[in-house]
Design an enzyme around this catalytic site. Structure first.
Site, short mmCIF file in Angstrom:
data_model
loop_
_atom_site.label_atom_id
_atom_site.label_comp_id
_atom_site.label_asym_id
_atom_site.label_seq_id
_atom_site.Cartn_x
_atom_site.Cartn_y
_atom_site.Cartn_z
N LYS A 294 -41.00 35.13 54.56
CA LYS A 294 -40.48 34.53 53.33
C LYS A 294 -40.84 35.33 52.08
O LYS A 294 -40.10 35.36 51.11
CB LYS A 294 -40.98 33.09 53.18
CG LYS A 294 -40.52 32.14 54.28
CD LYS A 294 -39.24 31.49 53.91
CE LYS A 294 -38.63 30.51 54.89
NZ LYS A 294 -39.31 30.08 56.07
N GLU B 188 -36.93 24.92 46.74
CA GLU B 188 -37.01 23.82 47.70
C GLU B 188 -37.87 24.33 48.86
O GLU B 188 -37.96 25.53 49.08
CB GLU B 188 -35.61 23.45 48.23
CG GLU B 188 -35.09 24.33 49.39
CD GLU B 188 -34.87 25.79 49.03
OE1 GLU B 188 -34.67 26.09 47.84
OE2 GLU B 188 -34.91 26.64 49.95
N SER C 188 -41.52 35.68 63.22
CA SER C 188 -41.24 35.40 61.80
C SER C 188 -42.47 34.92 61.03
O SER C 188 -42.55 35.09 59.82
CB SER C 188 -40.11 34.38 61.68
OG SER C 188 -40.40 33.22 62.44
C1 LIG Z 1 -38.82 29.28 57.17
C2 LIG Z 1 -39.17 29.85 58.46
C3 LIG Z 1 -38.21 30.06 59.48
C4 LIG Z 1 -36.79 29.59 59.38
O1 LIG Z 1 -36.05 30.14 58.34
P1 LIG Z 1 -34.97 31.28 58.55
O2 LIG Z 1 -34.29 31.36 57.22
O3 LIG Z 1 -34.06 30.86 59.64
O4 LIG Z 1 -35.69 32.52 58.89
C5 LIG Z 1 -38.61 30.70 60.65
N1 LIG Z 1 -39.88 31.08 60.84
C6 LIG Z 1 -40.83 30.90 59.90
C7 LIG Z 1 -42.23 31.34 60.18
C8 LIG Z 1 -40.52 30.28 58.68
O5 LIG Z 1 -41.47 30.10 57.76
#
Ligand SMILES: *Cc1c(COP(=O)(O)O)cnc(C)c1O
Length: 397
Positions: free
Chosen positions: A91, A113, A379
């Site tokens: 993020k 948000e 992620s």
């Molecule tokens: C917010 C988040 C997601 C989902 O958001 P995407 O926009 O689909 O990437 C996935 N993994 C983590 C660790 C997140 O914080």
């Protein structure tokens, strides 16, 4: 970052995308679009963006060959370690890009948000860095579920405002943020956390996240002598981490792209967040895309154990990639994701975010060959999910 865009100049990916917004937001969105198109290719912007990604966020994130996981699934598996970024997920890539846009536009107040709180924390972080006021809207239910992230945002100086309507989750927080933006168009910049919302947001968020695939090209080339893996796998909530790791590979048809949605308790149970599986075209938060809705077109409430995947829509880019068949979208249940999280932890010593665990869980659903090179986007890290993991342990092992 070059000046090519996947969407057209009005933000369409095939039939999806666009900017379906109330008249009162038109000026905000149009001035953002102009500033974005003007500076995205500028030397000055790129230099500052890259400097902060490196010195502040800690990029490039490593590409790690997961040997024991590879052995188990009979393929060569690499992990792209977005979990090692500052604030614990991908993020931060996007919030750094958007805070630079906000400064360029002379804005003094930032709104955002958040669902699980990861985007809220990443936004509060860059606001502290730049000395800007920060207000984060968060569903009242999510505030209770994700208490530590609420405290982090407050420590960073942000005001966290509960969204008390509807399900009191992400969709409701997004509505509140849009309402705020309409009331404060002069001084306020809205930092959206995924590849959703009216044009130019899906385009600019995917562009900022594309640093992930840009790095992957050179990292894989150094390790394997080829830029192209056989598979790239990423989880999809709104779709920003997936957009980032797919971006530079969309035109490389020999690379199979796999997005993984949250099935929740199962796609046919009514308790799911697998939008691409069960959704129909409609309009949500300013863009035309696939979304979960009933026969009257009313948005239905999503469900997933993972707060970051618990959203009834999906970015228009992914709706289009699904329609054209360029990407394959699979889904994984709560239970499968929990098992995968324990598996990665015990095999590699990496506790993944519950969202990322969905991507790992599809390994068992693919027909992999020993020579296949697979890249999974991790992620985020699992610190925020410890309570869920602890609660689930008894029923898993
Ligand atoms: C917010 C988040 C997601 C989902 O958001 P995407 O926009 O689909 O990437 C996935 N993994 C983590 C660790 C997140 O914080």
């Amino acid at each position: 970052m070059n000046k090519t865009f996947i969407s057209d100049s009005r933000g369409y990916y095939g039939q999806y995308g666009g900017a379906f917004i109330p008249e009162m937001l038109r000026e905000n969105v149009e001035s953002l679009r102009q500033v974005y198109y003007n500076i995205i290719g500028s030397e000055e912007f790129i230099t500052e963006f890259k400097m902060l990604l490196g010195d502040y966020a800690g990029r490039p994130s490593p590409l790690f060959h997961a040997r024991r996981l590879s052995e188990k699934y009979g393929a060569k598996i690499y992990l792209k370690r977005e979990d090692l970024n500052h604030t614990g997920s991908h993020k931060i890539n996007n919030t750094i890009g958007q805070i630079l846009l906000a400064k360029k536009m002379g804005k003094t107040r930032i709104i955002a948000e958040t669902g699980a709180g990861q985007h809220g924390v990443a936004t509060a972080t860059v606001c502290a860095l730049m000395g800007l006021e920060c207000v984060v809207y968060m569903g009242e239910l999510d505030m209770a579920r994700q208490e530590p992230n609420v405290k982090r945002m407050e420590m960073l100086g942000a005001t966290v405002v509960p969204a008390t309507c509807g399900n009191k989750t992400l969709k409701d927080a997004t509505n509140e943020a849009l309402r705020d933006w309409i009331c404060n168009p002069e001084d306020t910049f809205y930092i959206i956390g995924s590849v959703v919302g009216p044009h130019p947001y899906p385009d600019l968020v995917s562009k900022f996240q594309s640093v992930i695939s840009e790095e992957l090209l050179t990292q894989l080339s150094a390790k394997e002598g080829t830029e192209d893996p056989d598979y790239i796998i990423a989880c999809v909530g709104g779709g920003s981490n997936a957009a980032g790791i797919f971006y530079k590979y969309i035109d490389r048809k020999n690379v199979k792209l796999i997005g993984v949605e949250a099935a929740g308790k199962g796609v046919d149970t009514g308790e799911t967040a697998a939008t691409i599986s069960v959704g129909e075209p409609g309009i949500i938060h300013g863009s035309k895309t696939l979304l979960m809705q009933n026969d009257d077109g009313q948005i239905t409430e999503p469900y997933s154990i993972s707060a970051g995947l618990d959203y009834p829509g999906v970015g228009p880019l992914h709706a289009w990639l699904a329609d054209t068949g360029r990407c394959t979208y699979l889904n994984v249940t709560d239970k499968e994701a929990l098992i995968a999280a324990y598996e990665l932890t015990r095999l590699e010593g990496i506790i993944p975010a519950l969202e990322s665990a969905h991507a790992i869980a599809v390994l068992g659903k693919l027909e992999l060959k020993p020579a296949d090179i697979v890249v999974i986007n991790i992620s985020g890290r699992g610190d925020k999910d410890m309570q869920t993991y602890i609660n689930a342990k008894g029923s898993l092992i």
